[in-house]
Design a protein around this motif. Structure first.
Motif, short mmCIF file in Angstrom:
data_model
loop_
_atom_site.label_atom_id
_atom_site.label_comp_id
_atom_site.label_asym_id
_atom_site.label_seq_id
_atom_site.Cartn_x
_atom_site.Cartn_y
_atom_site.Cartn_z
N MET A 182 26.90 4.76 -8.37
CA MET A 182 27.65 3.54 -7.96
C MET A 182 28.50 2.95 -8.78
SD MET A 182 26.13 0.16 -6.12
CE MET A 182 25.57 1.13 -4.47
N ALA A 183 29.56 2.77 -8.69
CA ALA A 183 30.46 1.90 -9.47
C ALA A 183 30.07 0.38 -9.71
CB ALA A 183 31.93 1.99 -9.45
N ARG A 184 30.17 -0.15 -10.93
CA ARG A 184 29.90 -1.56 -11.04
C ARG A 184 30.66 -2.48 -10.06
NH1 ARG A 184 26.62 -4.45 -14.17
NH2 ARG A 184 27.08 -6.67 -14.71
N PRO A 185 30.21 -3.12 -9.08
CA PRO A 185 30.89 -4.17 -8.54
C PRO A 185 31.52 -5.27 -9.08
CG PRO A 185 28.56 -4.73 -8.12
CD PRO A 185 28.70 -3.43 -9.05
N ARG A 186 32.59 -5.82 -8.54
CA ARG A 186 33.31 -7.12 -9.25
C ARG A 186 32.47 -8.26 -9.05
NH1 ARG A 186 37.38 -3.86 -7.06
NH2 ARG A 186 37.46 -5.00 -5.32
N ASN A 187 31.82 -8.40 -7.87
CA ASN A 187 31.04 -9.69 -7.85
C ASN A 187 29.94 -9.55 -6.78
OD1 ASN A 187 31.96 -9.59 -4.73
ND2 ASN A 187 34.15 -9.99 -5.54
N GLN A 188 29.18 -10.52 -6.62
CA GLN A 188 27.74 -10.34 -5.93
C GLN A 188 28.02 -10.09 -4.19
OE1 GLN A 188 24.99 -13.42 -6.17
NE2 GLN A 188 25.11 -13.77 -8.62
N ALA A 218 13.40 3.20 9.77
CA ALA A 218 12.68 1.73 8.79
C ALA A 218 11.27 1.86 8.52
CB ALA A 218 13.22 0.58 9.89
N THR A 219 10.31 2.32 9.17
CA THR A 219 9.10 2.31 8.62
C THR A 219 8.73 3.19 7.45
OG1 THR A 219 8.41 4.01 10.42
CG2 THR A 219 8.32 1.80 11.09
N ALA A 220 9.81 4.22 7.25
CA ALA A 220 9.37 4.98 6.21
C ALA A 220 10.13 4.42 4.87
CB ALA A 220 9.66 6.30 6.56
N THR A 221 11.39 3.70 5.26
CA THR A 221 12.43 3.36 4.27
C THR A 221 11.36 2.38 3.27
OG1 THR A 221 14.25 3.72 5.48
CG2 THR A 221 14.35 2.24 3.56
N LYS A 222 11.55 2.66 1.80
CA LYS A 222 10.93 1.62 0.78
C LYS A 222 12.07 1.38 -0.13
CE LYS A 222 7.11 2.98 2.23
NZ LYS A 222 6.31 2.21 3.35
N LEU A 223 11.73 0.17 -0.75
CA LEU A 223 12.89 -0.35 -1.82
C LEU A 223 13.16 0.58 -2.74
CD1 LEU A 223 13.81 -3.08 -2.54
CD2 LEU A 223 12.07 -3.35 -4.28
N ARG A 224 12.33 1.53 -3.12
CA ARG A 224 12.84 2.80 -4.04
C ARG A 224 13.97 3.54 -3.59
NH1 ARG A 224 7.59 3.76 -3.07
NH2 ARG A 224 7.28 5.90 -1.98
N ASP A 225 13.77 3.81 -2.25
CA ASP A 225 14.53 4.69 -1.36
C ASP A 225 15.91 4.02 -1.54
OD1 ASP A 225 12.60 6.58 -0.79
OD2 ASP A 225 11.98 5.11 0.91
N VAL A 226 16.07 2.72 -1.23
CA VAL A 226 17.42 1.93 -1.00
C VAL A 226 17.86 2.16 -2.58
CG1 VAL A 226 18.31 -0.27 -0.71
CG2 VAL A 226 16.65 0.79 0.80
N ALA A 227 16.92 1.61 -3.64
CA ALA A 227 17.55 1.57 -4.85
C ALA A 227 18.18 3.08 -5.09
CB ALA A 227 16.60 1.28 -5.80
N ARG A 228 17.45 4.26 -5.18
CA ARG A 228 18.05 5.63 -5.15
C ARG A 228 19.45 5.61 -4.52
NH1 ARG A 228 14.15 7.98 -3.15
NH2 ARG A 228 12.77 7.99 -4.87
N ALA A 229 19.33 5.60 -3.23
CA ALA A 229 20.66 5.64 -2.62
C ALA A 229 21.93 4.67 -3.12
CB ALA A 229 20.41 5.27 -1.05
N ALA A 230 21.57 3.57 -3.56
CA ALA A 230 22.60 2.64 -4.29
C ALA A 230 22.97 3.06 -5.32
CB ALA A 230 22.19 1.31 -3.97
N VAL A 232 20.97 2.32 -8.47
CA VAL A 232 20.68 1.19 -9.08
C VAL A 232 18.99 1.33 -9.21
CG1 VAL A 232 22.49 -0.15 -8.41
CG2 VAL A 232 20.23 -0.29 -6.89
N THR A 233 18.50 0.12 -9.92
CA THR A 233 17.05 0.17 -9.96
C THR A 233 16.27 -0.66 -9.07
OG1 THR A 233 16.89 -1.62 -11.43
CG2 THR A 233 17.03 0.65 -12.54
N PRO A 234 15.05 -0.55 -8.74
CA PRO A 234 14.48 -1.47 -7.76
C PRO A 234 14.66 -3.06 -8.07
CG PRO A 234 13.10 0.32 -7.94
CD PRO A 234 14.23 0.65 -9.01
N ALA A 235 14.68 -3.07 -9.60
CA ALA A 235 14.74 -4.74 -9.93
C ALA A 235 16.28 -5.11 -9.38
CB ALA A 235 14.49 -4.81 -11.30
N SER A 236 17.21 -4.49 -9.58
CA SER A 236 18.33 -4.47 -9.23
C SER A 236 18.81 -5.09 -7.88
CB SER A 236 19.63 -3.75 -9.55
OG SER A 236 19.50 -3.22 -11.03
#
Length: 203
Positions: free
Chosen positions: A1-7, A27-39, A41-45
């Motif tokens: 993912m390209a770095r965004p210009r703003n929040q 939704a029940t199977a989606t975890k934070l790490r799945d979202v981070a992977r799709a985006a 970025v790291t889960p911390a991000s």
């Protein structure tokens, strides 16, 4: 993912990634790490922008509901006359194959979030009322023009249309109805509550 210009841009990217993941995994199977992977970025991000996955789900629901509502408004506004407007209102609420079914599936996946998140619950109440209001306006337009003889209060009838849409959409999502079945059933309901025979199937 390209770095965004703003929040705001980063939040939009995370919402996009979450929506794709929820449609794919549920939704029940989606975890934070799945979202981070799709985006990409790291889960911390992700947690820098959203406190937890539930807050992110609520943001996805809010955007999806707003987009869905605007598309319905536009479809109704493009129609001419009470009968055509009620038909447009009905048709725009049917989960037709493609984008319509996908957006409906996403919203249904996220409905349980409203049971745990007050912000999401408030958005769900608003969403339901907004759609009922669209029906109310069209029904009163037909009543005032003499095209409709309403079987009850316009607001209550509008809310019943929305409830029927939700129930029939679930039928579709579990394979018990088609989009055309849903439109036909809602047209039957329109004929009964308006007293107007123009609401024939496929007319």
């Amino acid at each position: 993912m390209a770095r965004p210009r703003n929040q705001a841009e980063r939040r939009a990217q995370l919402i996009d990634a979450t929506a794709r993941t929820v449609v794919e995994l549920g939704a029940t199977a989606t975890k934070l790490r799945d979202v981070a992977r799709a985006a990409g970025v790291t889960p911390a991000s992700v947690l820098y922008y959203y406190a937890d996955i539930q807050e992110l789900f609520a943001a996805v629901f809010e955007r999806s509901a707003a987009t869905y509502f605007v598309s319905r408004e536009e479809a109704i506004a493009a129609a001419d006359g009470p009968v055509s407007r009620l038909r447009a209102c009905i048709r725009s609420g049917v989960p037709w194959p493609g984008e319509g079914e996908e957006s409906t599936r996403l919203l249904f996946e996220l409905f349980p979030v409203a049971l745990r998140n007050e912000g999401a619950a408030d958005r769900q109440r608003t969403f339901a009322h907004q759609q009922a209001e669209l029906y109310r306006q069209v029904l009163e337009l037909g009543r005032d023009s003499g095209d409709f003889t309403l079987a009850g209060d316009a607001w209550a009838l509008g809310r019943s249309f929305v409830a029927l849409e939700d129930g029939y959409a679930m039928d579709l999502l579990v394979g018990d109805a088609t989009a055309q079945d849903i439109e036909d059933r809602l047209l039957d309901h329109a004929r009964v509550v308006t007293g107007n025979p123009a609401f024939g199937r496929g007319d």
